[in-house]
Design a protein around this motif. Structure first.
Motif, short mmCIF file in Angstrom:
data_model
loop_
_atom_site.label_atom_id
_atom_site.label_comp_id
_atom_site.label_asym_id
_atom_site.label_seq_id
_atom_site.Cartn_x
_atom_site.Cartn_y
_atom_site.Cartn_z
N GLU A 1 2.42 1.02 -3.39
CA GLU A 1 1.74 0.96 -2.09
C GLU A 1 0.75 -0.20 -2.05
O GLU A 1 0.63 -0.90 -1.03
CB GLU A 1 1.03 2.28 -1.82
CG GLU A 1 0.35 2.35 -0.46
CD GLU A 1 -0.31 3.69 -0.20
OE1 GLU A 1 -0.98 3.81 0.84
OE2 GLU A 1 -0.15 4.61 -1.03
N LEU A 2 0.04 -0.43 -3.16
CA LEU A 2 -0.92 -1.53 -3.22
C LEU A 2 -0.22 -2.87 -3.08
O LEU A 2 -0.64 -3.74 -2.29
CB LEU A 2 -1.69 -1.48 -4.54
CG LEU A 2 -2.65 -2.64 -4.81
CD1 LEU A 2 -3.75 -2.70 -3.76
CD2 LEU A 2 -3.24 -2.52 -6.22
N VAL A 3 0.86 -3.06 -3.83
CA VAL A 3 1.59 -4.34 -3.78
C VAL A 3 2.14 -4.60 -2.39
O VAL A 3 2.02 -5.70 -1.85
CB VAL A 3 2.73 -4.34 -4.83
CG1 VAL A 3 3.58 -5.60 -4.68
CG2 VAL A 3 2.17 -4.24 -6.24
N GLN A 4 2.72 -3.56 -1.78
CA GLN A 4 3.29 -3.71 -0.45
C GLN A 4 2.20 -3.98 0.59
O GLN A 4 2.36 -4.85 1.47
CB GLN A 4 4.06 -2.46 -0.06
CG GLN A 4 4.77 -2.55 1.29
CD GLN A 4 5.88 -3.57 1.28
OE1 GLN A 4 6.85 -3.45 0.55
NE2 GLN A 4 5.73 -4.62 2.11
N TRP B 1 -0.74 -12.44 -1.01
CA TRP B 1 -0.14 -13.05 -2.20
C TRP B 1 0.08 -14.54 -1.98
O TRP B 1 0.41 -14.98 -0.88
CB TRP B 1 1.19 -12.37 -2.55
CG TRP B 1 1.05 -10.93 -2.91
CD1 TRP B 1 1.53 -9.85 -2.24
CD2 TRP B 1 0.37 -10.41 -4.06
NE1 TRP B 1 1.20 -8.68 -2.87
CE2 TRP B 1 0.48 -8.99 -4.00
CE3 TRP B 1 -0.32 -10.98 -5.12
CZ2 TRP B 1 -0.07 -8.15 -4.96
CZ3 TRP B 1 -0.87 -10.14 -6.09
CH2 TRP B 1 -0.74 -8.75 -6.00
N GLN B 2 -0.05 -15.31 -3.07
CA GLN B 2 0.07 -16.77 -2.98
C GLN B 2 1.30 -17.26 -3.76
O GLN B 2 1.68 -16.66 -4.77
CB GLN B 2 -1.17 -17.45 -3.56
CG GLN B 2 -2.47 -17.06 -2.89
CD GLN B 2 -3.66 -17.76 -3.53
OE1 GLN B 2 -3.64 -18.96 -3.75
NE2 GLN B 2 -4.70 -16.99 -3.85
N VAL B 3 1.89 -18.32 -3.27
CA VAL B 3 3.03 -18.93 -3.96
C VAL B 3 2.60 -19.42 -5.33
O VAL B 3 1.57 -20.09 -5.48
CB VAL B 3 3.60 -20.11 -3.13
CG1 VAL B 3 4.71 -20.81 -3.91
CG2 VAL B 3 4.12 -19.62 -1.79
N VAL C 1 8.97 -3.25 -8.87
CA VAL C 1 7.87 -2.73 -8.06
C VAL C 1 7.02 -3.87 -7.48
O VAL C 1 6.29 -3.68 -6.50
CB VAL C 1 6.99 -1.77 -8.90
CG1 VAL C 1 6.17 -2.53 -9.94
CG2 VAL C 1 6.10 -0.92 -8.03
N LEU C 2 7.14 -5.05 -8.05
CA LEU C 2 6.39 -6.21 -7.58
C LEU C 2 7.18 -7.05 -6.58
O LEU C 2 6.75 -8.14 -6.19
CB LEU C 2 5.98 -7.09 -8.77
CG LEU C 2 5.09 -6.43 -9.83
CD1 LEU C 2 4.87 -7.38 -11.00
CD2 LEU C 2 3.75 -6.01 -9.23
N ALA D 1 8.52 -11.76 -3.24
CA ALA D 1 9.13 -12.28 -2.02
C ALA D 1 8.20 -13.27 -1.32
O ALA D 1 8.66 -14.16 -0.59
CB ALA D 1 9.48 -11.13 -1.08
N ALA D 2 6.90 -13.14 -1.57
CA ALA D 2 5.92 -14.06 -0.99
C ALA D 2 5.68 -15.27 -1.88
O ALA D 2 4.83 -16.10 -1.57
CB ALA D 2 4.60 -13.32 -0.75
#
Length: 292
Positions: free
Chosen positions: A79-82, A90-92, A107-108, A113-114
């Motif tokens: 839930e936190l990651v999403q 989140w950064q590239v 889970v990450l 994806a970001a």
């Protein structure tokens, strides 16, 4: 002059694991740019192990950090990651590490994806959240999971913290964590149950009585595997097993102790029989003595 490749590290979750790993990375000359600590206990731990590190909100930590450590409870991780992905935090190229034994890197996925780089780094150790844990890391194996291309990053981070990296496949993470939980958590349960029986018969220092026995048993088991099996079940002492079962019916012995002893005795008998240490007839006799 600092070492090359030093990172700005953010810690989300200043629990026992997060604070200790942060301190280990700081000792390797990485810079801890911020820590997120909610409870007073977590703040105190952060102050003790990470003195001078600012306590920040999560979005600010992600803005500052090149490496983010997510040391949060397993059930809160996804839930936190999403949520952070949905908010665009989140950064590239940002390294994101979680410390949950049960998960690999799937889970990450929202962070990856970001454009973030996902790593699963789990220390196979129980933590006190105190400075003594830093010394224990030198004997600690870490279960790591990552894509092949970035696996060396996870390995390098573990080595810098003083540990030994062992690669665990994504699909094997739950079994990996199951094995560790069974070995560690249930050892504590067994020790507590045995201490309870001793305390009930008036032994003033159950820990003192159990210490040498349990340490030797653990060392023998790790050195010799099931060749170290001993005790009335393995010896086939059916009458002793029956006496133990009768003693378990005492009102001052807790139900969980009774259930635990019977279950573990049955498991020991089955494993002893499978390895030819007791005959089929003796196995049947022991199981009957256990009421199973």
């Amino acid at each position: 002059m600092g070492k090359p490749g030093r990172l700005g590290v953010g810690i989300i979750g200043a629990g026992k694991v997060g604070a200790v790993l942060g301190a280990a990375l700081r000792a390797a000359e990485h810079q801890i740019v911020g820590v997120h600590a909610v409870s007073e206990t977590s703040r105190d731990r952060a102050e003790l192990l990470l003195p001078g590190v600012p306590v920040l909100q999560i979005p600010e930590i992600l803005r500052r950090a090149e490496l983010v450590i997510l040391a949060v409870p397993d059930d809160a991780l996804a839930e936190l990651v999403q949520g952070l992905a949905d908010a665009g935090h989140w950064q590239v190229g940002q390294l994101v590490v979680h410390t949950a034994g049960r998960y690999g890197t799937a889970v990450l996925a929202p962070a990856m994806a970001a454009g973030a780089i996902g790593l699963a780094i789990h220390p196979a150790m129980t933590f006190t959240g105190m400075s003594m844990d830093l010394d224990r890391l030198t004997d600690c194996v870490f279960g790591i999971t990552a894509a092949n291309m970035v696996l060396p990053i996870a390995q390098a981070l573990v080595v810098e913290m003083g540990g030994e990296p062992v690669v665990i496949a994504e699909d094997d993470r739950v079994k990996y964590h199951l094995a560790l939980a069974h070995a560690s958590n249930h050892l504590v349960t067994v020790a507590g149950q045995s201490a309870g029986i001793l305390k009930g018969i008036g032994v003033e220092s159950p820990a003192r009585m159990l210490s040498a026995l349990m340490r030797a048993s653990l060392e023998n088991a790790l050195a010799s595997g099931e060749g170290a099996l001993t005790g009335p079940v393995v010896r086939g002492d059916v009458r002793t097993v029956a006496a133990h079962r009768a003693a378990l019916e005492s009102e001052d012995i807790s139900p969980d102790t009774r259930e635990g002893y019977l279950a573990m005795s049955r498991a020991t008998a089955l494993r002893a029989h499978a390895r030819g240490l007791i005959t089929s007839q003796r196995l049947d006799d022991i199981l009957a003595a256990l009421g199973q």
